[in-house]
Design a protein around this motif. Structure first.
Motif, PDB file in Angstrom:
ATOM      1  N   VAL A 189       0.865  -1.183   0.000  1.00 28.70           N
ATOM      2  CA  VAL A 189       0.000   0.000   0.000  1.00 28.70           C
ATOM      3  C   VAL A 189       0.902   1.234   0.000  1.00 28.70           C
ATOM      4  N   GLY A 190       1.019   1.842  -1.165  1.00 32.47           N
ATOM      5  CA  GLY A 190       1.923   2.980  -1.340  1.00 32.47           C
ATOM      6  C   GLY A 190       1.636   4.142  -0.407  1.00 32.47           C
ATOM      7  N   SER A 191       0.364   4.453  -0.204  1.00 33.52           N
ATOM      8  CA  SER A 191       0.028   5.598   0.649  1.00 33.52           C
ATOM      9  C   SER A 191       0.454   5.346   2.097  1.00 33.52           C
ATOM     10  N   ARG A 192       0.310   4.106   2.553  1.00 29.22           N
ATOM     11  CA  ARG A 192       0.718   3.771   3.931  1.00 29.22           C
ATOM     12  C   ARG A 192       2.236   3.839   4.050  1.00 29.22           C
ATOM     13  N   LEU A 193       2.936   3.355   3.020  1.00 24.77           N
ATOM     14  CA  LEU A 193       4.395   3.426   3.032  1.00 24.77           C
ATOM     15  C   LEU A 193       4.870   4.878   2.997  1.00 24.77           C
ATOM     16  N   SER A 194       4.187   5.708   2.224  1.00 24.09           N
ATOM     17  CA  SER A 194       4.541   7.128   2.168  1.00 24.09           C
ATOM     18  C   SER A 194       4.330   7.798   3.517  1.00 24.09           C
ATOM     19  N   ALA A 195       3.211   7.461   4.179  1.00 24.88           N
ATOM     20  CA  ALA A 195       2.940   8.030   5.504  1.00 24.88           C
ATOM     21  C   ALA A 195       4.005   7.579   6.503  1.00 24.88           C
ATOM     22  N   LEU A 196       4.393   6.317   6.420  1.00 29.69           N
ATOM     23  CA  LEU A 196       5.453   5.804   7.290  1.00 29.69           C
ATOM     24  C   LEU A 196       6.758   6.550   7.021  1.00 29.69           C
ATOM     25  N   GLY A 197       7.056   6.777   5.752  1.00 35.17           N
ATOM     26  CA  GLY A 197       8.256   7.533   5.388  1.00 35.17           C
ATOM     27  C   GLY A 197       8.235   8.944   5.958  1.00 35.17           C
ATOM     28  N   ARG A 198       7.074   9.585   5.907  1.00 37.71           N
ATOM     29  CA  ARG A 198       6.952  10.942   6.481  1.00 37.71           C
ATOM     30  C   ARG A 198       7.154  10.913   7.994  1.00 37.71           C
ATOM     31  N   ASP A 199       6.594   9.897   8.658  1.00 40.51           N
ATOM     32  CA  ASP A 199       6.780   9.768  10.105  1.00 40.51           C
ATOM     33  C   ASP A 199       8.261   9.593  10.444  1.00 40.51           C
ATOM     34  N   LEU A 200       8.943   8.734   9.689  1.00 39.15           N
ATOM     35  CA  LEU A 200      10.367   8.516   9.926  1.00 39.15           C
ATOM     36  C   LEU A 200      11.179   9.783   9.649  1.00 39.15           C
ATOM     37  N   GLU A 201      10.802  10.510   8.614  1.00 35.26           N
ATOM     38  CA  GLU A 201      11.494  11.767   8.292  1.00 35.26           C
ATOM     39  C   GLU A 201      11.304  12.787   9.413  1.00 35.26           C
ATOM     40  N   ARG A 202      10.098  12.842   9.977  1.00 30.79           N
ATOM     41  CA  ARG A 202       9.829  13.761  11.090  1.00 30.79           C
ATOM     42  C   ARG A 202      10.707  13.407  12.293  1.00 30.79           C
ATOM     43  N   ILE A 203      10.798  12.117  12.586  1.00 32.42           N
ATOM     44  CA  ILE A 203      11.632  11.666  13.701  1.00 32.42           C
ATOM     45  C   ILE A 203      13.097  12.002  13.430  1.00 32.42           C
ATOM     46  N   ALA A 204      13.548  11.727  12.215  1.00 27.52           N
ATOM     47  CA  ALA A 204      14.949  11.986  11.857  1.00 27.52           C
ATOM     48  C   ALA A 204      15.273  13.472  11.918  1.00 27.52           C
ATOM     49  N   SER A 205      14.361  14.323  11.461  1.00 26.99           N
ATOM     50  CA  SER A 205      14.647  15.755  11.478  1.00 26.99           C
ATOM     51  C   SER A 205      14.716  16.284  12.906  1.00 26.99           C
ATOM     52  N   GLY A 206      13.934  15.707  13.813  1.00 23.53           N
ATOM     53  CA  GLY A 206      14.037  16.087  15.227  1.00 23.53           C
ATOM     54  C   GLY A 206      15.414  15.754  15.774  1.00 23.53           C
ATOM     55  N   TRP A 207      15.913  14.563  15.440  1.00 28.04           N
ATOM     56  CA  TRP A 207      17.255  14.184  15.884  1.00 28.04           C
ATOM     57  C   TRP A 207      18.307  15.071  15.231  1.00 28.04           C
ATOM     58  N   ASP A 208      18.131  15.397  13.960  1.00 24.29           N
ATOM     59  CA  ASP A 208      19.088  16.272  13.280  1.00 24.29           C
ATOM     60  C   ASP A 208      19.169  17.630  13.971  1.00 24.29           C
ATOM     61  N   ARG A 209      18.006  18.173  14.371  1.00 28.43           N
ATOM     62  CA  ARG A 209      17.996  19.473  15.072  1.00 28.43           C
ATOM     63  C   ARG A 209      18.720  19.364  16.408  1.00 28.43           C
ATOM     64  N   ARG A 210      18.458  18.282  17.149  1.00 30.53           N
ATOM     65  CA  ARG A 210      19.127  18.100  18.442  1.00 30.53           C
ATOM     66  C   ARG A 210      20.637  17.981  18.274  1.00 30.53           C
ATOM     67  N   LEU A 211      21.062  17.182  17.311  1.00 28.29           N
ATOM     68  CA  LEU A 211      22.498  16.999  17.090  1.00 28.29           C
ATOM     69  C   LEU A 211      23.164  18.291  16.627  1.00 28.29           C
ATOM     70  N   ALA A 212      22.487  19.071  15.802  1.00 29.06           N
ATOM     71  CA  ALA A 212      23.039  20.352  15.361  1.00 29.06           C
ATOM     72  C   ALA A 212      23.198  21.298  16.552  1.00 29.06           C
ATOM     73  N   ARG A 213      22.242  21.282  17.454  1.00 28.45           N
ATOM     74  CA  ARG A 213      22.313  22.134  18.648  1.00 28.45           C
ATOM     75  C   ARG A 213      23.476  21.694  19.546  1.00 28.45           C
ATOM     76  N   ILE A 214      23.652  20.393  19.719  1.00 30.55           N
ATOM     77  CA  ILE A 214      24.770  19.883  20.516  1.00 30.55           C
ATOM     78  C   ILE A 214      26.088  20.305  19.877  1.00 30.55           C
ATOM     79  N   LYS A 215      26.172  20.225  18.554  1.00 32.34           N
ATOM     80  CA  LYS A 215      27.386  20.631  17.850  1.00 32.34           C
ATOM     81  C   LYS A 215      27.665  22.114  18.073  1.00 32.34           C
ATOM     82  N   GLU A 216      26.628  22.942  17.972  1.00 34.95           N
ATOM     83  CA  GLU A 216      26.783  24.386  18.210  1.00 34.95           C
ATOM     84  C   GLU A 216      27.303  24.645  19.618  1.00 34.95           C
ATOM     85  N   MET A 217      26.728  23.942  20.598  1.00 36.82           N
ATOM     86  CA  MET A 217      27.149  24.140  21.984  1.00 36.82           C
ATOM     87  C   MET A 217      28.604  23.702  22.178  1.00 36.82           C
TER      88      MET A 217
END
Length: 139
Positions: A75-103
């Motif tokens: 089911v392509g739409s379900r896979l796409s939604a899962l991909g968006r969820d994973l991207e949201r999670i990954a971008s949160g981690w990217d923001r945290r890691l960027a902040r740690i790097k800045e500090m």
């Protein structure tokens, strides 16, 4: 703080099994019957049917009757939604890691300059840091 989507837990549990993951990847290439999948995988048709039921329960796979045969497809739409969820999670981690790097980079001393030390040997903060970003008053 955001909370985890409870709907993701069964999806990850289903995909944790390497056979189910492989079946999903295969169905991403095109629909297939359980019998056809059983030929492609080193498990019985009954095991394939059980794996497909788990994947259907998560919404990642759908079944469609074509004559006497039941064909399964990703089911392509379900896979796409899962991909968006994973991207949201990954971008949160990217923001945290960027902040740690800045500090960490802000805490490093400029090259070639010794750190200012107080009488007790501890590092002193620059005047601009001690007043919340404002310059300390000059006497």
């Amino acid at each position: 703080m955001s909370t985890a989507d409870p709907a993701l837990a069964p999806v990850f549990a289903a995909l944790a099994d390497e056979t189910r993951w492989a079946i999903l990847v295969r169905l991403g290439e095109g629909p297939a019957s359980a019998s056809a999948l059983a030929v492609e995988f080193p498990v019985s048709r009954q095991a394939i049917v059980k794996h497909l039921a788990v994947l259907q329960g998560t919404g990642l796979v759908r079944a469609e009757r074509v004559g006497r045969e039941v064909r399964f497809a990703a089911v392509g739409s379900r896979l796409s939604a899962l991909g968006r969820d994973l991207e949201r999670i990954a971008s949160g981690w990217d923001r945290r890691l960027a902040r740690i790097k800045e500090m960490a980079e802000a805490a490093e001393e400029p090259a070639g300059q010794p750190a200012a030390r107080s009488a007790n040997g501890r590092r002193r903060r620059p005047a601009s840091d001690s007043a919340g970003g404002r310059q300390a008053p000059s006497g």
